[in-house]
Design an enzyme around this catalytic site. Structure first.
Site, PDB file in Angstrom:
ATOM      1  N   SER A 109       0.818  -1.222   0.000  1.00 24.95           N
ATOM      2  CA  SER A 109       0.000   0.000   0.000  1.00 24.95           C
ATOM      3  C   SER A 109       0.850   1.269   0.000  1.00 24.95           C
ATOM      4  CB  SER A 109      -0.919   0.014   1.226  1.00 24.95           C
ATOM      5  OG  SER A 109      -1.598   1.258   1.277  1.00 24.95           O
ATOM      6  N   ARG A 110       0.472   2.211  -0.848  1.00 21.33           N
ATOM      7  CA  ARG A 110       1.162   3.501  -0.886  1.00 21.33           C
ATOM      8  C   ARG A 110       0.482   4.534   0.007  1.00 21.33           C
ATOM      9  NH1 ARG A 110       5.094   2.926  -4.391  1.00 21.33           N
ATOM     10  NH2 ARG A 110       4.802   1.305  -5.955  1.00 21.33           N
ATOM     11  N   LYS A 121     -13.665  -4.053   2.601  1.00 18.68           N
ATOM     12  CA  LYS A 121     -14.492  -2.840   2.470  1.00 18.68           C
ATOM     13  C   LYS A 121     -15.971  -3.099   2.759  1.00 18.68           C
ATOM     14  CE  LYS A 121     -11.456  -0.565  -0.878  1.00 18.68           C
ATOM     15  NZ  LYS A 121     -11.333   0.103  -2.176  1.00 18.68           N
ATOM     16  N   ASP A 167     -13.705   6.353  -2.811  1.00 23.50           N
ATOM     17  CA  ASP A 167     -13.133   5.842  -4.067  1.00 23.50           C
ATOM     18  C   ASP A 167     -13.732   6.537  -5.288  1.00 23.50           C
ATOM     19  OD1 ASP A 167     -11.358   3.998  -2.975  1.00 23.50           O
ATOM     20  OD2 ASP A 167     -12.874   2.428  -2.857  1.00 23.50           O
ATOM     21  N   GLY A 174     -17.402  -3.930 -15.306  1.00 23.96           N
ATOM     22  CA  GLY A 174     -17.311  -4.609 -14.019  1.00 23.96           C
ATOM     23  C   GLY A 174     -18.482  -4.235 -13.127  1.00 23.96           C
ATOM     24  N   GLY A 194     -18.244  -5.528  -9.575  1.00 19.55           N
ATOM     25  CA  GLY A 194     -17.809  -5.970  -8.252  1.00 19.55           C
ATOM     26  C   GLY A 194     -17.648  -4.771  -7.334  1.00 19.55           C
ATOM     27  N   GLY A 195     -16.850  -4.951  -6.295  1.00 14.71           N
ATOM     28  CA  GLY A 195     -16.676  -3.901  -5.302  1.00 14.71           C
ATOM     29  C   GLY A 195     -16.102  -2.620  -5.888  1.00 14.71           C
ATOM     30  N   TYR A 236      -2.886   0.538 -11.286  1.00 13.48           N
ATOM     31  CA  TYR A 236      -1.738   1.318 -11.732  1.00 13.48           C
ATOM     32  C   TYR A 236      -0.515   0.417 -11.704  1.00 13.48           C
ATOM     33  CZ  TYR A 236      -0.762   1.746  -6.730  1.00 13.48           C
ATOM     34  OH  TYR A 236      -0.519   1.464  -5.419  1.00 13.48           O
TER      35      TYR A 236
END
Ligand code: ATR
Length: 279
Positions: free
Chosen positions: A14-15, A65, A101, A126, A128-129, A224
């Site tokens: 994680s950044r 989440k 998000d 998509g 999904g989440g 990314y």
């Protein structure tokens, strides 16, 4: 010093700690930000422990989440639409949930990339989440048409049904399609396509026919780094402009930071620095 962090599994990559540390530095906020690897079956215990340790809030990443949303005492409207939370704030033993998000994606497209979504035709791949987290904010940007296409059509239908009372729907068309290589209903041109599928993670090809793209369309991947390269190459080969999800990552962090601290960090500057560091 106030404490924050990101809870997930995996979380080592994680950044967020670096991004929030830089935000804190640039805005003079007295806070630190760590990371916690949470066992797959241990989110509620880890969250209680994190709160008991005196933290003021946290980010939540895959795969927690949905659980974070369910455990919260209250949730913002956008978290309710997504049924998922990536940001929690703790106050008086209560947990307040938000989902930043979608606004992160919209801000990256509209502010950082300078492309207005109003009146545009958008294709969201998509259901999904990742897709659920962004559909409400994409609708709020008031495109002309938004099509949600998914391999499992029922999931797209359920996601769209959840947004049926979204105020923007009076002005725009929201529909679903079955995602297949050359789907009949998608042979129209889209100004913006957003890849929220996990196909690139499994090394798969872009799961849609390039005829969906208008010349010069924005082809946005929420991934990314290496994971976004296949989609970017596909977009370029078909005359579209690719953009990866690094800006969305920084912008969702900025929105979380503001939710916790009431201060807007200079996200464009931090995105620029992060791109330079990664190049
Ligand atoms: P996330 O939370 O990252 O969205 P998810 O809930 O597992 O993860 O959803 C993954 C999404 O990627 C789904 O829309 C999934 O399609 P299905 O609903 O049909 O499973 C999509 N997906 C994953 N691999 C794919 C592939 N190879 N081609 C097309 N879509 C794919």
């Amino acid at each position: 010093m106030d404490h924050y962090g990101v809870l997930g599994n995996p979380v080592a990559h994680s950044r967020s700690p670096a991004i929030h540390a830089r935000f804190a530095e640039l805005t003079g906020q007295a806070m630190d930000y760590g990371r916690l690897l949470v066992p797959l079956d241990g989110f509620s215990g880890a969250l209680r422990h994190w709160m008991a340790g005196g933290a003021c809030g946290c980010n939540v990443t895959v795969p927690f989440k949905f659980e974070a949303f369910r455990l919260a005492d209250s949730a913002s409207e956008r978290a309710q639409l997504a049924q998922a939370a990536n940001t929690l704030k703790f106050a008086g033993g209560r947990v307040e949930a938000d989902n930043t998000d979608g606004v992160g994606l919209v801000n990256d497209i509209q502010v950082n990339a300078g492309i207005s979504l109003a009146g545009r035709d958008i294709l969201l791949l998509g259901a999904g989440g990742a897709a659920a987290g962004v559909l409400g904010p994409l609708l709020a940007a008031q495109p002309r048409r938004l099509v949600v296409a998914n391999r499992t059509h029922d999931k797209a239908v359920a996601l769209v049904a959840r947004h049926a009372s979204h105020p923007s729907l009076q002005q725009l068309l929201l529909k679903t399609e079955l995602l297949a290589q050359a789907p009949q209903g998608l042979r129209a041109d889209f100004d913006v396509i957003v890849n929220a599928t996990a196909s690139s993670l499994s090394g798969g090809e872009t799961p849609v026919d390039a005829r969906v793209l208008k010349p010069g369309a924005l082809a946005y991947d929420m991934m990314y780094g290496a994971a976004a390269q296949g989609f970017a190459g596909w977009a370029r080969a078909h005359g579209a402009v690719p953009r990866d999800g690094l800006g969305m990552l920084v912008e969702q962090a900025a929105e979380s930071f503001e939710f916790w601290r009431g201060v807007r960090p200079p996200s464009a500057q931090v995105l620029h620095e992060l791109r330079e560091a990664l190049a």
